[in-house]
Design a protein around this motif. Structure first.
Motif, PDB file in Angstrom:
ATOM      1  N   SER A   8       7.961 -83.694  13.792  1.00  0.00           N
ATOM      2  CA  SER A   8       8.585 -84.544  14.485  1.00  0.00           C
ATOM      3  C   SER A   8       7.787 -85.734  14.468  1.00  0.00           C
ATOM      4  O   SER A   8       6.725 -85.770  14.028  1.00  0.00           O
ATOM      5  N   LYS A   9       8.165 -87.236  14.491  1.00  0.00           N
ATOM      6  CA  LYS A   9       7.467 -88.177  15.049  1.00  0.00           C
ATOM      7  C   LYS A   9       7.652 -88.144  16.582  1.00  0.00           C
ATOM      8  O   LYS A   9       8.685 -88.586  16.681  1.00  0.00           O
ATOM      9  N   ILE A  10       6.903 -89.010  16.633  1.00  0.00           N
ATOM     10  CA  ILE A  10       6.712 -88.109  18.485  1.00  0.00           C
ATOM     11  C   ILE A  10       5.649 -89.660  18.669  1.00  0.00           C
ATOM     12  O   ILE A  10       4.819 -90.802  17.916  1.00  0.00           O
ATOM     13  N   THR A  11       6.157 -90.383  20.380  1.00  0.00           N
ATOM     14  CA  THR A  11       5.324 -91.303  20.783  1.00  0.00           C
ATOM     15  C   THR A  11       5.870 -91.180  22.208  1.00  0.00           C
ATOM     16  O   THR A  11       6.695 -90.498  22.810  1.00  0.00           O
TER      17      THR A  11
ATOM     18  N   LEU B 121      16.001-102.427  11.644  1.00  0.00           N
ATOM     19  CA  LEU B 121      15.204-102.364  12.884  1.00  0.00           C
ATOM     20  C   LEU B 121      15.839-102.626  14.145  1.00  0.00           C
ATOM     21  O   LEU B 121      16.599-103.461  14.921  1.00  0.00           O
ATOM     22  N   TYR B 122      15.880-101.359  14.796  1.00  0.00           N
ATOM     23  CA  TYR B 122      16.374-101.157  16.061  1.00  0.00           C
ATOM     24  C   TYR B 122      15.612-101.093  17.181  1.00  0.00           C
ATOM     25  O   TYR B 122      14.847-100.726  17.361  1.00  0.00           O
ATOM     26  N   ARG B 123      15.908-101.609  18.461  1.00  0.00           N
ATOM     27  CA  ARG B 123      15.549-101.507  19.433  1.00  0.00           C
ATOM     28  C   ARG B 123      16.463-100.528  21.130  1.00  0.00           C
ATOM     29  O   ARG B 123      17.707-101.474  20.624  1.00  0.00           O
ATOM     30  N   LYS B 124      15.547-100.294  22.021  1.00  0.00           N
ATOM     31  CA  LYS B 124      16.002 -99.967  23.055  1.00  0.00           C
ATOM     32  C   LYS B 124      15.508-100.658  24.492  1.00  0.00           C
ATOM     33  O   LYS B 124      13.395-100.312  24.210  1.00  0.00           O
ATOM     34  N   THR B 125      15.360-100.843  25.057  1.00  0.00           N
ATOM     35  CA  THR B 125      14.408-101.610  26.001  1.00  0.00           C
ATOM     36  C   THR B 125      14.645-100.621  27.608  1.00  0.00           C
ATOM     37  O   THR B 125      13.686-100.434  28.107  1.00  0.00           O
ATOM     38  N   SER B 126      14.751 -99.104  26.810  1.00  0.00           N
ATOM     39  CA  SER B 126      14.740 -97.881  27.912  1.00  0.00           C
ATOM     40  C   SER B 126      15.751 -97.024  27.699  1.00  0.00           C
ATOM     41  O   SER B 126      16.636 -97.106  26.451  1.00  0.00           O
ATOM     42  N   VAL B 127      15.392 -95.760  28.017  1.00  0.00           N
ATOM     43  CA  VAL B 127      16.933 -94.735  27.533  1.00  0.00           C
ATOM     44  C   VAL B 127      17.695 -94.871  28.111  1.00  0.00           C
ATOM     45  O   VAL B 127      18.405 -94.192  26.709  1.00  0.00           O
ATOM     46  N   GLU B 128      17.718 -95.374  28.674  1.00  0.00           N
ATOM     47  CA  GLU B 128      19.190 -95.055  28.875  1.00  0.00           C
ATOM     48  C   GLU B 128      20.589 -96.382  28.583  1.00  0.00           C
ATOM     49  O   GLU B 128      21.266 -96.082  28.041  1.00  0.00           O
TER      50      GLU B 128
ATOM     51  N   PHE C 265       6.755 -97.147  19.791  1.00  0.00           N
ATOM     52  CA  PHE C 265       7.039 -97.040  21.307  1.00  0.00           C
ATOM     53  C   PHE C 265       6.335 -98.660  21.904  1.00  0.00           C
ATOM     54  O   PHE C 265       4.898 -98.496  21.130  1.00  0.00           O
ATOM     55  N   SER C 266       6.707 -99.496  22.438  1.00  0.00           N
ATOM     56  CA  SER C 266       5.533-101.074  22.489  1.00  0.00           C
ATOM     57  C   SER C 266       6.015-101.297  23.373  1.00  0.00           C
ATOM     58  O   SER C 266       7.284-101.656  23.563  1.00  0.00           O
ATOM     59  N   LYS C 267       4.990-101.924  24.651  1.00  0.00           N
ATOM     60  CA  LYS C 267       5.727-102.847  26.107  1.00  0.00           C
ATOM     61  C   LYS C 267       7.064-102.190  26.489  1.00  0.00           C
ATOM     62  O   LYS C 267       7.584-102.943  27.032  1.00  0.00           O
ATOM     63  N   GLY C 268       6.650-100.805  26.479  1.00  0.00           N
ATOM     64  CA  GLY C 268       7.862-100.137  27.532  1.00  0.00           C
ATOM     65  C   GLY C 268       9.257-100.366  26.408  1.00  0.00           C
ATOM     66  O   GLY C 268      10.666 -99.780  26.615  1.00  0.00           O
ATOM     67  N   HIS C 269       9.415-101.149  25.824  1.00  0.00           N
ATOM     68  CA  HIS C 269      10.765-100.355  24.660  1.00  0.00           C
ATOM     69  C   HIS C 269      10.392 -99.605  23.106  1.00  0.00           C
ATOM     70  O   HIS C 269       9.192 -99.731  22.745  1.00  0.00           O
ATOM     71  N   ILE C 270      11.939 -98.588  22.827  1.00  0.00           N
ATOM     72  CA  ILE C 270      10.999 -98.489  21.667  1.00  0.00           C
ATOM     73  C   ILE C 270      12.130 -99.061  20.426  1.00  0.00           C
ATOM     74  O   ILE C 270      13.088 -99.558  20.289  1.00  0.00           O
ATOM     75  N   TYR C 271      11.379 -98.557  19.186  1.00  0.00           N
ATOM     76  CA  TYR C 271      12.245 -99.583  18.594  1.00  0.00           C
ATOM     77  C   TYR C 271      12.231 -97.860  17.098  1.00  0.00           C
ATOM     78  O   TYR C 271      11.156 -97.575  17.109  1.00  0.00           O
ATOM     79  N   ILE C 272      13.061 -98.387  16.388  1.00  0.00           N
ATOM     80  CA  ILE C 272      12.763 -97.283  15.352  1.00  0.00           C
ATOM     81  C   ILE C 272      13.466 -97.862  14.123  1.00  0.00           C
ATOM     82  O   ILE C 272      13.890 -99.429  14.327  1.00  0.00           O
ATOM     83  N   TRP C 273      12.927 -97.759  12.957  1.00  0.00           N
ATOM     84  CA  TRP C 273      13.039 -98.452  11.468  1.00  0.00           C
ATOM     85  C   TRP C 273      13.799 -97.687  10.684  1.00  0.00           C
ATOM     86  O   TRP C 273      13.826 -95.701  10.535  1.00  0.00           O
ATOM     87  N   ALA C 274      15.348 -97.601  10.843  1.00  0.00           N
ATOM     88  CA  ALA C 274      16.115 -96.515   9.991  1.00  0.00           C
ATOM     89  C   ALA C 274      17.144 -97.324   8.873  1.00  0.00           C
ATOM     90  O   ALA C 274      17.881 -98.591   9.795  1.00  0.00           O
ATOM     91  N   ASP C 275      17.489 -96.477   8.182  1.00  0.00           N
ATOM     92  CA  ASP C 275      18.001 -97.039   7.017  1.00  0.00           C
ATOM     93  C   ASP C 275      17.664 -98.525   7.139  1.00  0.00           C
ATOM     94  O   ASP C 275      19.107 -99.202   7.457  1.00  0.00           O
TER      95      ASP C 275
END
Lengths: 265, 720
Positions: free
Chosen positions: B291-294, B84-91, B71-81
Motif C-alpha cells: 500500500s501507499k500510505i499517507t 492530478l486530483y485534489r480532495k479538500t477533505s475526506v468527504e 497529503f499536504s496542508k489538510g488536502h489529499i492529492y493523487i497523481w493517477a492516470d
C-alpha cells in the motif's frame, strides 16, 4: 524460593511429557535419556574430560605454586605469564587457537619443516588434547594463585619441627604442607570441575553445534535439545548430571574432612 | 563425625543447586539476549494498539490506477492516470487540477503552501535519460515554472512535505536534503550525514529537517543549520530488516514531531524522544507491504492498496474489534509480503476471527525466543513452518492433523480439490500436518536413452550410467562444483531412517558417489537455463535440472524437449524411489494445543480457496489446487497467448497443448514432501562441510564418511 523455584521447575519438567502437554510420565524421560546415544556419548566425553582436566589442573597448579613459592629467580614474571590468560577474552583465545591448530595452521606448518604429515588437530582424537591444553592454559594461573595463598597460610613451626626430626622435603610436603592445603585443594578441585563444564564455550566457538565425536559435550546435548524443543529430556539430563556432580562434590567434601582432620584439630 | 557429615551434606546440597542451575543455564544460555526484547516486540516502543475503522473512498471517475498519493496542508492529492486530483477533505469530492505533463512524466512529490499554490517534483525524460524538475504550480494546478534541478536530478528518490511554507526535497542514499521557500529559493542545503542508510526525511513539527537513518539501528537525525546535525535520536535499539522503501516518514502534528511506518506498523515520534507504536497494520486490516500510505494531520490515514486498487480512509476508532484473535507465529515474515497480504485480506473478510501475527525475526535469537515461548505455554494457533524444524514439531506431537478438517463435510475445501499426489506425499503416518500456500519443486531432466528409459533410478544405476557415457559427454555440466554434483545425485532419505532417527552413511554407494563427485572441479551450481538444456539436447551433458514454475514458456520448452529430443523428467537418484520431491511454499500448521482449531482451519480454507490460489498463480506461486489450472487454461485459451522468448521453431503453435499436458502432469511430478527444510539443511551442512574437506584433499573419503556418520548420528539422536 527465588533459588529453589527454577530447581523445582526443572525437577517437575523432567517428569512430564512436555511443558505444552504436562502429563505425568514418571521416569519415562530418564529411561529414554539412558537409551539415547547422544546423551551417553556426551556424558562419556564430559566425564572423561572433567576427570583428566581436574586432576591435571590440581596437580600442575600446585606444582607451579610450590615452584614459585620457593623463591626461584623470575618468580614475578612467571606469575604474570600464568595469570595473563584470565584477562584474555574467549573469542580472541579461540582465534589464536584456530590459527595454531587449523589443518593448515601454525603447528602443522611447523611439523612440515620436519617432514611430519599434517594432523587434523580439531577433528581427530587429538581434539580433546587440544581442548585440554586450552583448559589448562586458561585455568592454571588462577588455581596457582589460590594455592600460593594457601601456602602462605601454612604455619612454619610444624615444618621446622619436622626438619629437626629429620624429615626430607617430600615428607614435609605430603605429611604437612599438602594436608594444610586440603581445603584449598577441595576448592580448586570444585572450581576446576565447574570450569571443566564451562569449556563448552570454547569448544562451541571452535567447532559449532555439532562437533566431532570426541568433543561432543553435555552442554552441546543440552543446548541442542533445547533447540529441538525437548525440555523434559533436557530437564532429565540436567537432573541426572546434578545428582552425579553432587555425589562427586560430596565425596570430595568427605575426603577433605577425613584427610584434613588433624589439621583442623 | 556426625556433625562433619551434616556439614558436608549441607555444603553438597548447596553445590547441587548451583551446579544444576549452571547446567540448566547452559541449555538456555541465549535467553539473556531475548530478555532484552519485551513480550510486545520492541521494548523501547510504547504500544498503543489504536483501533481504526476503515471505509472505501471512491476514486475519481475514469481513474483506474493511482500512481502517487500525497497529503499536504489538510488536502489529499493523487497523481493517477496522468492527472492530478485534489480532495479538500475526506468527504469532499475530487477536483481535477489543470496540471498537464508530457507522456512519460509524473509527479513524484508535491507540497502545498498557505495560499494554496503548489510546488512539485516532476520526474520524466529529457534527451533519452531520466530527469527531475522542481515546478511551481498555481492553486488550480497549472504549471507556472519548471526548472531542472541538477541537485535534485542526481538523487535517487524524491519526496516532499511542507510546514510553515517551507518545503523540503530529499532523496539519495546519504540523506541529502534541500529546503526551499515559496518562491523557490534554496534556504538550506543538507549534504553531510553522520551515518549512512538513509530511509526518508520530512520537516518535523518544529520545521526542522528530520531524516531517518538506518545503520545497525534506526536513528532520527534532526538538521536545522546548513550541514549541522542538531540532534541524533535512537528510535529502535533492535533493528528489524528494514530496507530502502520499507520505511516512510510523514509530517507530524501537535502530538508527534513526525510519524513513520515500517510497512508493518505506524509509529509516532514525540519531541521527548519516545516512540509510540500507534497500530500494527495487520491488526487493522491494512496491507502495509502493498500500500501507499499517507498520514493525515490527525493521525488518521488514507491508504491506497495497490493489489486491490482501492483507496481507503482509516479513521481512529474507540470501538474494539470483538472477533476472536487467532495467534499466528513464525520465525520470519519480514520479507514475505505475500503472507502479510494474505493475512490482511483474511482479517478483512472474516467476520468471526482475525489473525494477530507474532514475527520472531525481530528478536536477536528468534528460534530461542520462539522455543522459550512455546515451552512457557505461549502457544500460537497457527505456526508458520518455514525455517522451523517441521519433523521435530511432528515428532513432539505439537501439530494437529489437518486431514480430518480436509475431509470434513463442513469444510469449504476438500481433498479432491487438491493434487492427490501432493496430499499423499505430504502424509506422515497417514496424517497431514502442514499445508502451504503454494508449492515448489525441482527435478532433473535427462535423455531417455542415457538412463534406459527409466524415470527413477538408484544411485548405483546413476553411477553405472555415468561410467558408460562416451568421453565427449559428462553427466552434469563440467563447470559445476563437486558439492553441487553430490547434492544433485544423492537423496538424504536413502541414508536416514526417519522412523528410528538413525543414519547410515557408511555405505559403499555413498563413498562411490563422493568419489564420483570429486571428478568435478568447477565452482558453479546447477542452474536451470536454456544453455544447459541446449547442452543436454546436443549430447554434451546427460543431466540438468528443471525448476517448477508457472512460467508458461518454460513448460512449453520442456514439452518441446520431451517430444522432439527424447528428454524426460527424472527423480533424484534414490534407492527408495521416493520420486520427484516438492516442498510447500509458505507452509502452515495448526498447533495441537490451539483452542481455535476451527478458526485456524478457516485461514487454510481461505488461502486454498480458488480465488486466492488463482491470484497467487498469476504471480509466481505454483498452486496445487486442480481447478485453478483448468480455469487458468480456459482463460489463456480465451485470451490467446503471447510468448516472446521461446525461440524454438514450432513451439508457439503447441503452447496451449503443452501447457495443458504439463500442468496435468504436475500432480504426477509431486510425490514426496521434503517438508523439513530446516533439518535437511542442517544435515546437508554437515555433509557439505566434510565432503568439502575431502574434495579439497584434506581428508580421505573414508574419514569424511566417518565424520559425516558421527556428526549426523549425534544430530539425529538429540532429536530422537
Amino acid at each position: 524460593m527465588f533459588y529453589m523455584l527454577p530447581f523445582l521447575v526443572v525437577i517437575a519438567y523432567s517428569f512430564v511429557k512436555s511443558p505444552m502437554n504436562p502429563t505425568f510420565v514418571g521416569f519415562e524421560n530418564y529411561g529414554q535419556l539412558f537409551h539415547n546415544d547422544a546423551f551417553l556419548l556426551a556424558t562419556k566425553n564430559t566425564v572423561f574430560f572433567s576427570l583428566v582436566a581436574v586432576v591435571l589442573a590440581v596437580v600442575l597448579s600446585l606444582a607451579c605454586a610450590v615452584a614459585l613459592h620457593s623463591n626461584l629467580p623470575g618468580n614475578s614474571w612467571f606469575r604474570t605469564f600464568l595469570v595473563s590468560p584470565l584477562v584474555v577474552p574467549t573469542a580472541s583465545v579461540i582465534l589464536v587457537w584456530q590459527v595454531i591448530f587449523a589443518d593448515s595452521g601454525t603447528l602443522n606448518q611447523f611439523l612440515k619443516i620436519f617432514h611430519i604429515p599434517a594432523v587434523e588437530w580439531i577433528s581427530s582424537d587429538f581434539g580433546q588434547v587440544v581442548i585440554l591444553v586450552l583448559f589448562l592454559w586458561r585455568n592454571l594461573g588462577y588455581n596457582m594463585v589460590l594455592y600460593m595463598a594457601g601456602l602462605q597460610q601454612i604455619p612454619k613451626e610444624p615444618m621446622e619441627a619436622a626438619k629437626l626430626d629429620g624429615a626430607n622435603r617430600w615428607q614435609i610436603f605430603f605429611k604437612i604442607q599438602f594436608r594444610y592445603l586440603s581445603s584449598t585443594t577441595l576448592f580448586v578441585a570444585i572450581l576446576s570441575l565447574v570450569n571443566s563444564f564451562k569449556i563448552f564455550r570454547e569448544v562451541y566457538l571452535l567447532t559449532g553445534e555439532h562437533p566431532y565425536d570426541q568433543l561432543y559435550l553435555l552442554q552441546h546435548f543440552m543446548n541442542n535439545t533445547f533447540a529441538s524443543l525437548d525440555y523434559p529430556k533436557l530437564s532429565a539430563a540436567a537432573m541426572t548430571l546434578a545428582v552425579i556432580v553432587a555425589i562427586v562434590v560430596a565425596a570430595l567434601f568427605l575426603f577433605d574432612n577425613w584427610y584434613g582432620r588433624d589439621v583442623e584439630e | 563425625m556426625k556433625q562433619q557429615l551434616n556439614k558436608c551434606l549441607k555444603q553438597a546440597g548447596a553445590m547441587l543447586l548451583c551446579i544444576t542451575m549452571l547446567f540448566f543455564g547452559a541449555g538456555c544460555q541465549e535467553q539473556k539476549d531475548v530478555s532484552k526484547a519485551s513480550d510486545k516486540r520492541l521494548d523501547d516502543v510504547n504500544y498503543l494498539e489504536q483501533n481504526y475503522s476503515n471505509r472505501t473512498i471512491e476514486l475519481p471517475a475514469k481513474v483506474e490506477k493511482v500512481d502517487n498519493l500525497i497529503f499536504s496542508k489538510g488536502h489529499i492529492y493523487i497523481w493517477a492516470d496522468h492527472g492530478l486530483y485534489r480532495k479538500t477533505s475526506v468527504e469532499a469530492d475530487w477536483e481535477k487540477l489543470e496540471c498537464e505533463l508530457e507522456a512519460e512524466s509524473d509527479i513524484s512529490a508535491l507540497g502545498e503552501f498557505s495560499d494554496g499554490s503548489l510546488m512539485a517534483v516532476i520526474s520524466g525524460m529529457t534527451g533519452g535519460v531520466g530527469a527531475r524538475w522542481i515546478a511551481q504550480l498555481s492553486k488550480e494546478g497549472e504549471i507556472l515554472s519548471k526548472e531542472q534541478s541538477g541537485a535534485i536530478d542526481e538523487l535517487v528518490g524524491v519526496g516532499v512535505v511542507n510546514q510553515e511554507d517551507k518545503i523540503c526535497f530529499f532523496a539519495g542514499d546519504n540523506g541529502k536534503g534541500y529546503v526551499y521557500d515559496q518562491e523557490g529559493k534554496l534556504l538550506n542545503k543538507i549534504e553531510k550525514s553522520e551515518m549512512g542508510g538513509f530511509l526518508g526525511a520530512t520537516l518535523d513539527s518544529q520545521g526542522s529537517f528530520v531524516r531517518l537513518m538506518n545503520t545497525d539501528q534506526l536513528y532520527a537525525e534532526s538538521v536545522t543549520g546548513e550541514n549541522e546535525v542538531q540532534k541524533t535520536a535512537l528510535i529502535h535499539s533492535i533493528l528489524p530488516t528494514y530496507e530502502t522503501g520499507d520505511v516512510h516518514i510523514y509530517q507530524g502534528d501537535e502530538t508527534y514531531s513526525f510519524y513513520f511506518d515500517d510497512s508493518t506498523s505506524l509509529y509516532g515520534y514525540r519531541e521527548d524522544g519516545t516512540v509510540d507504536c500507534i497500530c500494527v497494520f495487520s491488526d487493522i486490516q491494512l496491507d502495509g507491504k502493498n500500500s501507499k500510505i499517507t498520514v493525515l494531520s490527525d493521525g488518521n490515514m488514507v491508504v491506497y492498496d495497490k493489489e486491490l486498487n482501492e483507496l481507503s480512509y482509516y479513521e481512529k476508532s474507540e470501538s474494539k474489534d470483538e472477533r476472536i484473535v487467532l495467534e499466528l507465529a513464525g520465525l520470519d515474515f519480514s520479507l514475505k509480503s505475500d503472507i502479510i497480504t494474505l493475512i490482511t485480506r483474511f482479517n478483512k473478510t472474516n467476520t468471526k476471527y482475525r489473525i494477530h501475527v507474532t514475527d520472531y525475526s525481530i528478536y536477536e535469537s528468534p528460534e530461542t525466543k520462539l522455543n522459550t515461548d512455546l515451552n512457557a505455554g505461549k502457544i500460537p494457533d497457527i505456526m508458520y513452518l518455514s525455517g522451523v524444524s517441521y519433523r521435530n514439531y511432528v515428532h513432539k506431537g505439537m501439530l494437529a492433523d489437518l486431514l480430518p478438517f480436509l475431509t470434513s463435510a463442513n469444510s469449504q475445501i476438500s481433498e479432491a480439490d487438491l493434487f492427490s499426489e501432493v496430499i499423499s506425499g505430504a502424509k506422515e503416518d497417514g496424517k497431514v500436518f502442514e499445508l502451504g500456500i503454494g508449492m515448489k519443486g525441482s527435478y532433473l531432466i535427462g535423455k531417455k536413452t542415457t538412463l534406459k528409459g527409466k524415470e527413477h533410478f538408484t544411485p548405483e544405476e546413476f553411477l553405472e550410467a555415468a561410467e558408460q557415457l562416451p568421453d565427449s559427454e559428462t553427466m552434469f555440466p563440467p563447470d559445476i562444483s563437486a558439492i553441487e554434483v553430490l547434492k544433485q545425485s544423492m537423496d538424504v532419505d536413502d541414508y536416514v531412517d526417519w522412523s528410528e532417527w538413525k543414519c547410515n552413511f557408511e555405505m559403499d554407494t555413498f563413498e562411490r558417489l563422493l568419489e564420483y563427485a570429486k571428478e568435478y572441479d568447477g565452482e558453479d551450481i546447477l542452474w536451470a537455463d536454456e544453455s544447459m538444456q541446449e547442452e543436454l539436447s546436443e549430447d554434451r551433458i546427460a543431466l540438468t535440472n528443471f525448476t517448477m514454475s508457472n512460467e508458461l514458456a518454460e513448460y512449453a520448452r520442456l514439452q518441446y524437449l520431451m517430444q522432439e529430443r527424447e528428454i524426460t523428467p527424472l527423480s533424484t537418484p534414490s534407492a527408495s524411489h521416493s520420486g520427484y520431491g516438492f516442498t510447500f511454499e509458505h507452509p502452515f500448521g495448526i498447533m495441537e494445543n490451539s483452542k481455535h482449531k476451527d478458526g485456524a482451519w478457516e485461514f487454510f480454507e481461505y488461502f486454498l480457496s480458488e480465488e486466492v490460489q488463482k491470484q497467487l498463480l498469476q504471480k509466481t506461486l505454483l498452486s496445487y489446487r486442480r481447478d485453478c489450472y483448468q480455469q487458468l487454461l480456459a482463460d489463456k485459451k480465451k485470451q490467446g497467448i503471447q510468448i516472446n522468448d521461446v525461440s524454438i521453431d514450432g513451439v508457439e503453435e503447441d503452447v496451449i497443448s503443452a501447457y495443458d499436458q504439463i500442468f496435468s502432469k504436475l500432480d504426477h511430478l509431486c510425490w514426496t514432501n521434503e517438508g523439513d527444510e530446516a533439518m535437511y539443511d542442517q544435515i546437508w551442512s554437515v555433509i557439505a562441510e566434510e565432503a568439502g574437506d575431502y574434495f579439497e584433499g584434506k581428508t580421505k573419503s573414508k574419514e569424511a564418511i566417518s565424520h559425516i556418520q558421527s556428526r549426523v548420528s549425534i544430530m539425529l539422536d538429540e532429536s530422537r
